[in-house]
Design a protein around this motif. Structure first.
Motif, PDB file in Angstrom:
ATOM      1  N   SER A 214       0.825  -1.203   0.000  1.00 35.81           N
ATOM      2  CA  SER A 214       0.000   0.000   0.000  1.00 35.81           C
ATOM      3  C   SER A 214       0.863   1.258   0.000  1.00 35.81           C
ATOM      4  CB  SER A 214      -0.934  -0.012   1.212  1.00 35.81           C
ATOM      5  OG  SER A 214      -1.893   1.023   1.116  1.00 35.81           O
ATOM      6  N   ILE A 215       1.963   1.244   0.749  1.00 38.42           N
ATOM      7  CA  ILE A 215       2.899   2.378   0.715  1.00 38.42           C
ATOM      8  C   ILE A 215       3.382   2.609  -0.708  1.00 38.42           C
ATOM      9  CG2 ILE A 215       5.197   3.164   1.402  1.00 38.42           C
ATOM     10  CD1 ILE A 215       4.753   1.733   4.081  1.00 38.42           C
ATOM     11  N   ALA A 216       3.799   1.523  -1.380  1.00 33.30           N
ATOM     12  CA  ALA A 216       4.269   1.646  -2.760  1.00 33.30           C
ATOM     13  C   ALA A 216       3.181   2.215  -3.659  1.00 33.30           C
ATOM     14  CB  ALA A 216       4.717   0.274  -3.269  1.00 33.30           C
ATOM     15  N   LEU A 226       5.762  10.246   4.008  1.00 34.48           N
ATOM     16  CA  LEU A 226       4.987  10.264   5.247  1.00 34.48           C
ATOM     17  C   LEU A 226       3.501  10.081   4.955  1.00 34.48           C
ATOM     18  CD1 LEU A 226       4.635  10.596   8.277  1.00 34.48           C
ATOM     19  CD2 LEU A 226       4.685  13.087   7.953  1.00 34.48           C
ATOM     20  N   GLU A 227       2.987  10.784   3.950  1.00 30.55           N
ATOM     21  CA  GLU A 227       1.569  10.645   3.598  1.00 30.55           C
ATOM     22  C   GLU A 227       1.259   9.218   3.164  1.00 30.55           C
ATOM     23  OE1 GLU A 227       0.508  15.127   1.906  1.00 30.55           O
ATOM     24  OE2 GLU A 227       1.486  13.669   0.597  1.00 30.55           O
ATOM     25  N   ALA A 228       2.165   8.624   2.398  1.00 31.40           N
ATOM     26  CA  ALA A 228       1.960   7.259   1.925  1.00 31.40           C
ATOM     27  C   ALA A 228       1.902   6.285   3.090  1.00 31.40           C
ATOM     28  CB  ALA A 228       3.076   6.861   0.958  1.00 31.40           C
ATOM     29  N   VAL A 229       2.786   6.471   4.063  1.00 32.66           N
ATOM     30  CA  VAL A 229       2.806   5.594   5.232  1.00 32.66           C
ATOM     31  C   VAL A 229       1.544   5.782   6.068  1.00 32.66           C
ATOM     32  CG1 VAL A 229       3.993   5.162   7.437  1.00 32.66           C
ATOM     33  CG2 VAL A 229       5.310   5.375   5.320  1.00 32.66           C
ATOM     34  N   GLN A 230       1.141   7.015   6.270  1.00 30.73           N
ATOM     35  CA  GLN A 230      -0.069   7.284   7.067  1.00 30.73           C
ATOM     36  C   GLN A 230      -1.307   6.672   6.416  1.00 30.73           C
ATOM     37  OE1 GLN A 230       0.382  11.567   7.095  1.00 30.73           O
ATOM     38  NE2 GLN A 230       1.059  11.592   9.237  1.00 30.73           N
ATOM     39  N   LYS A 231      -1.446   6.843   5.102  1.00 31.08           N
ATOM     40  CA  LYS A 231      -2.605   6.295   4.410  1.00 31.08           C
ATOM     41  C   LYS A 231      -2.557   4.774   4.376  1.00 31.08           C
ATOM     42  CE  LYS A 231      -3.879  10.281   1.606  1.00 31.08           C
ATOM     43  NZ  LYS A 231      -4.261  10.777   0.257  1.00 31.08           N
ATOM     44  N   ALA A 232      -1.354   4.218   4.217  1.00 31.80           N
ATOM     45  CA  ALA A 232      -1.213   2.761   4.213  1.00 31.80           C
ATOM     46  C   ALA A 232      -1.567   2.174   5.567  1.00 31.80           C
ATOM     47  CB  ALA A 232       0.213   2.376   3.818  1.00 31.80           C
ATOM     48  N   LYS A 233      -1.201   2.870   6.634  1.00 30.72           N
ATOM     49  CA  LYS A 233      -1.538   2.407   7.982  1.00 30.72           C
ATOM     50  C   LYS A 233      -3.053   2.345   8.148  1.00 30.72           C
ATOM     51  CE  LYS A 233      -0.699   1.670  12.479  1.00 30.72           C
ATOM     52  NZ  LYS A 233       0.009   0.493  13.009  1.00 30.72           N
ATOM     53  N   SER A 234      -3.753   3.363   7.693  1.00 34.71           N
ATOM     54  CA  SER A 234      -5.210   3.373   7.776  1.00 34.71           C
ATOM     55  C   SER A 234      -5.809   2.261   6.920  1.00 34.71           C
ATOM     56  CB  SER A 234      -5.759   4.731   7.317  1.00 34.71           C
ATOM     57  OG  SER A 234      -5.325   5.765   8.168  1.00 34.71           O
ATOM     58  N   PHE A 235      -5.252   2.076   5.748  1.00 34.85           N
ATOM     59  CA  PHE A 235      -5.733   1.034   4.848  1.00 34.85           C
ATOM     60  C   PHE A 235      -5.612  -0.347   5.495  1.00 34.85           C
ATOM     61  CE2 PHE A 235      -4.721  -2.124   1.541  1.00 34.85           C
ATOM     62  CZ  PHE A 235      -5.877  -2.054   0.769  1.00 34.85           C
TER      63      PHE A 235
END
Length: 253
Positions: A214-216, A226-235
């Protein structure tokens, strides 16, 4: 040229919850065209969960087959032995101009000291090419060769892994520090960011694979690390909430 082509170099999970199954499901959710280079097969035997590395010439031919595809990101998962890792590294070096997400899977081998030591050295070779590395606590301890007992230890290890070459580091803390909240730590070489979500009791098979994939995917969509990690965590949090007994994500739109 930016495309929606993304590659997972990862292994098979016989129960279809993690590995390449999680990768493809995640890419599909993000409306990306996912490709695979399969590093291993797995099976549950009388001895436990067994990993069988792809024959090296076959794995090399997989990578050669994909060499001309204009990928926009690569996610690396389970690399079962140093020879497979070296072949994957050569491919990554030739595609170092795109986001590279490294999920350094070492925990399933943590009781085999010689094998882990060799794979640790191989994982570290990827760090200078990695946009983000995503070890869990045990993997971070193995990579840094130092224990993590506190949040400050976690930060010190993140700094060390960054110094070893990774552009951004995410250490997945799980429930070691709390039985109510799961803590992950993001570090970009300048600032620390703590990500926390309530701990879920549902099956979390494939959570690490899904997180890295999801980060990728979010990086391909133009999000910052940072945004990618935050959104991936929620996902991943939502995916776990809606997982069945084998970790297969249900529809939660």
């Amino acid at each position: 040229m930016k495309t929606n082509y993304i590659l997972a170099i990862s292994g098979n999970d016989i129960f279809s919850g993690g590995g390449l199954y999680a990768d493809l499901a995640t890419f599909n959710y993000h409306q990306l065209h996912g490709f695979l280079a399969v590093t291993c097969l797995t099976a549950m035997t009388e001895s436990g969960f067994e990993v069988y590395g792809t024959e090296e010439t076959i794995f090399e031919k997989q990578l050669q087959s994909l060499d001309a595809v204009p990928f926009s990101a690569i996610k690396l998962g389970l690399l079962p032995n140093p020879n497979i890792a070296e072949l994957a590294l050569s491919f990554v070096k030739a595609h170092s101009d795109i986001p590279i997400i490294l999920d350094p899977v070492l925990v399933c081998k943590e009781n085999h000291d010689v094998e882990v030591s060799a794979l640790r050295e191989e994982m570290l070779k990827f760090f200078p090419y990695a946009t983000i590395v995503t070890p869990n606590l045990v993997e971070a301890e193995l990579l840094a060769q130092r224990p993590i007992k506190t949040l400050n230890d976690m930060k010190a290890v993140a700094e060390l892994l960054h110094q070893l070459g990774a552009e951004n580091v995410v250490i997945k803390g799980g429930n070691r520090f709390s039985q109510e909240m799961a803590f992950d730590l993001f570090y970009d070489g300048e600032e620390f960011h703590i990500l926390e979500f309530p701990i879920l009791s549902q099956n979390n098979t494939g959570a690490g694979c899904t997180f890295a994939s999801s980060i990728a995917s979010y990086l391909m969509k133009g999000q910052s690390p940072l945004e990618a990690v935050q959104k991936a965590k929620s996902f991943v949090y939502e995916a776990i909430k809606h997982a069945d007994d084998y970790g297969v994500k249900q529809n939660y739109d």
